[in-house]
Design a protein around this motif. Sequence first.
Motif, PDB file in Angstrom:
ATOM      1  N   UNK A 194      -5.833   1.055  12.509  1.00 44.77           N
ATOM      2  CA  UNK A 194      -6.378   2.412  12.595  1.00 44.77           C
ATOM      3  C   UNK A 194      -5.737   3.289  11.506  1.00 44.77           C
ATOM      4  N   UNK A 195      -4.983   4.315  11.890  1.00 39.25           N
ATOM      5  CA  UNK A 195      -4.424   5.200  10.867  1.00 39.25           C
ATOM      6  C   UNK A 195      -3.420   4.465   9.995  1.00 39.25           C
ATOM      7  N   UNK A 196      -3.558   4.613   8.698  1.00 40.68           N
ATOM      8  CA  UNK A 196      -2.537   4.147   7.757  1.00 40.68           C
ATOM      9  C   UNK A 196      -2.882   4.604   6.353  1.00 40.68           C
ATOM     10  N   UNK A 197      -1.854   4.659   5.536  1.00 40.16           N
ATOM     11  CA  UNK A 197      -1.978   5.060   4.140  1.00 40.16           C
ATOM     12  C   UNK A 197      -1.624   3.862   3.268  1.00 40.16           C
ATOM     13  N   UNK A 198      -2.463   3.574   2.309  1.00 38.80           N
ATOM     14  CA  UNK A 198      -2.272   2.415   1.432  1.00 38.80           C
ATOM     15  C   UNK A 198      -1.898   2.901   0.036  1.00 38.80           C
ATOM     16  N   UNK A 208      -0.925   9.426  15.331  1.00 39.44           N
ATOM     17  CA  UNK A 208      -1.217   9.010  16.710  1.00 39.44           C
ATOM     18  C   UNK A 208      -2.329   9.837  17.329  1.00 39.44           C
ATOM     19  N   UNK A 209      -2.391  11.125  17.000  1.00 39.05           N
ATOM     20  CA  UNK A 209      -3.440  11.967  17.590  1.00 39.05           C
ATOM     21  C   UNK A 209      -4.817  11.447  17.195  1.00 39.05           C
ATOM     22  N   UNK A 210      -4.982  11.114  15.925  1.00 38.46           N
ATOM     23  CA  UNK A 210      -6.259  10.563  15.479  1.00 38.46           C
ATOM     24  C   UNK A 210      -6.552   9.242  16.177  1.00 38.46           C
ATOM     25  N   UNK A 211      -5.566   8.356  16.194  1.00 38.43           N
ATOM     26  CA  UNK A 211      -5.777   7.033  16.789  1.00 38.43           C
ATOM     27  C   UNK A 211      -6.201   7.147  18.246  1.00 38.43           C
ATOM     28  N   UNK A 212      -5.494   7.970  18.997  1.00 38.21           N
ATOM     29  CA  UNK A 212      -5.793   8.078  20.434  1.00 38.21           C
ATOM     30  C   UNK A 212      -7.141   8.751  20.671  1.00 38.21           C
ATOM     31  N   UNK A 213      -7.491   9.705  19.813  1.00 37.76           N
ATOM     32  CA  UNK A 213      -8.810  10.325  19.930  1.00 37.76           C
ATOM     33  C   UNK A 213      -9.905   9.310  19.632  1.00 37.76           C
ATOM     34  N   UNK A 237      -6.053  10.815   8.680  1.00 35.26           N
ATOM     35  CA  UNK A 237      -5.331   9.663   9.221  1.00 35.26           C
ATOM     36  C   UNK A 237      -5.051   8.621   8.147  1.00 35.26           C
ATOM     37  N   UNK A 238      -5.304   8.965   6.883  1.00 32.54           N
ATOM     38  CA  UNK A 238      -4.972   8.066   5.792  1.00 32.54           C
ATOM     39  C   UNK A 238      -6.183   7.410   5.163  1.00 32.54           C
ATOM     40  N   UNK A 239      -6.018   6.999   3.910  1.00 29.78           N
ATOM     41  CA  UNK A 239      -7.129   6.325   3.243  1.00 29.78           C
ATOM     42  C   UNK A 239      -7.489   5.008   3.935  1.00 29.78           C
ATOM     43  N   UNK A 240      -6.517   4.360   4.579  1.00 29.95           N
ATOM     44  CA  UNK A 240      -6.800   3.124   5.309  1.00 29.95           C
ATOM     45  C   UNK A 240      -7.527   3.336   6.618  1.00 29.95           C
ATOM     46  N   UNK A 266       2.913   1.337  14.905  1.00 30.29           N
ATOM     47  CA  UNK A 266       3.977   0.488  14.361  1.00 30.29           C
ATOM     48  C   UNK A 266       4.209   0.838  12.889  1.00 30.29           C
ATOM     49  N   UNK A 267       5.201   1.680  12.639  1.00 25.49           N
ATOM     50  CA  UNK A 267       5.505   2.067  11.264  1.00 25.49           C
ATOM     51  C   UNK A 267       5.919   0.865  10.419  1.00 25.49           C
ATOM     52  N   UNK A 268       6.601  -0.086  11.028  1.00 28.79           N
ATOM     53  CA  UNK A 268       7.048  -1.273  10.289  1.00 28.79           C
ATOM     54  C   UNK A 268       5.872  -2.110   9.811  1.00 28.79           C
ATOM     55  N   UNK A 269       4.748  -1.992  10.487  1.00 30.16           N
ATOM     56  CA  UNK A 269       3.533  -2.678  10.044  1.00 30.16           C
ATOM     57  C   UNK A 269       2.625  -1.720   9.276  1.00 30.16           C
ATOM     58  N   UNK A 270       3.095  -0.479   9.087  1.00 30.69           N
ATOM     59  CA  UNK A 270       2.401   0.541   8.301  1.00 30.69           C
ATOM     60  C   UNK A 270       1.078   0.967   8.911  1.00 30.69           C
ATOM     61  N   UNK A 271       0.882   0.721  10.205  1.00 28.06           N
ATOM     62  CA  UNK A 271      -0.458   0.870  10.787  1.00 28.06           C
ATOM     63  C   UNK A 271      -0.395   1.276  12.261  1.00 28.06           C
ATOM     64  N   UNK A 272      -1.298   2.179  12.636  1.00 31.44           N
ATOM     65  CA  UNK A 272      -1.575   2.356  14.055  1.00 31.44           C
ATOM     66  C   UNK A 272      -2.355   1.157  14.534  1.00 31.44           C
TER      67      UNK A 272
END
Length: 280
Positions: A194-198, A208-213, A237-240, A266-272
């Motif tokens: 879901x949300x992430x920036x590449x 998280x707000x975007x992801x949960x919505x 929520x990011x280009x990704x 999961x910030x370590x995976x760079x991704x919601x």
Amino acid sequence: MSEPGRIVGAFAASHSPGITGWPERATEQARIAVEGAFAQVRDRVAALEPDAVIAVSVEHFTNFHLGNLPAFAVATGEDYLGPATAEMAKFLNVPQHRYPGDAALGEHLYTAALDAEFDPALVQGGLEFDENFCVPLKHVDPDSRYPLVPVIVNGVNPPWPTAKRCYDFGRMLRSAVAAQTAARRVVVLATGGLSHWVGLPESGDINEDFDRDFLARLESGDPAKLTAFTREEIDAAGNGAHEIRTWLVAAGAAGTGFDVLAYEPVSAWLTGTAVAAARL
């Protein structure tokens, strides 16, 4: 008379390389939740005994490029190489091999898309996989048992197809499956987000707000809510995050709400990171 085909299951999941490449960097709670959700999907798909899987994802310039970046593409190969290179296989921790394809179903879906006034690119051979399919399929179909029809949606570079266009593409897939008899039981698997920036300074941030919505709208199954996203809302929520278009295709194909099996920022995976299953 042969029984017409139908979509018997629809699932959606994130495809962060970290899920398979460096799972240990996530918290134990997140890892257990995500891997447990993937295990549920694997078991559900096995119980559905599909004749084919329509796998919907984006493409990270492994095959396409800025000189030729279609909004949608349908592949009709007999098989597909993934990961695309030995280096990528090591990075993703996925053994390089050939995934089976369902060429006949792919050709039918492509023709049906044209008849429905969509104009996807046709990929007759040579499509190679990256994390888009290799990461989720390692969990969902570890033995590569199910023939695939890969469908690519542009979620990586503007301009993108609208949210409604993606949802309607999924509805078209549902009608197309019902109009043929060779693959009677079909599963849709969408991956991305879901949300992430590449490649940006915000990489590692999670909205998280975007992801949960988004997941709440997915659970509702309400087409009006799912297709109301604007480019600006997704950009936040990011280009990704534009990869959620693949989930919208799955939602249109299912025509019903989804149950969220896991969500972990999961910030370590760079991704919601999320996994969901349609209530079919």
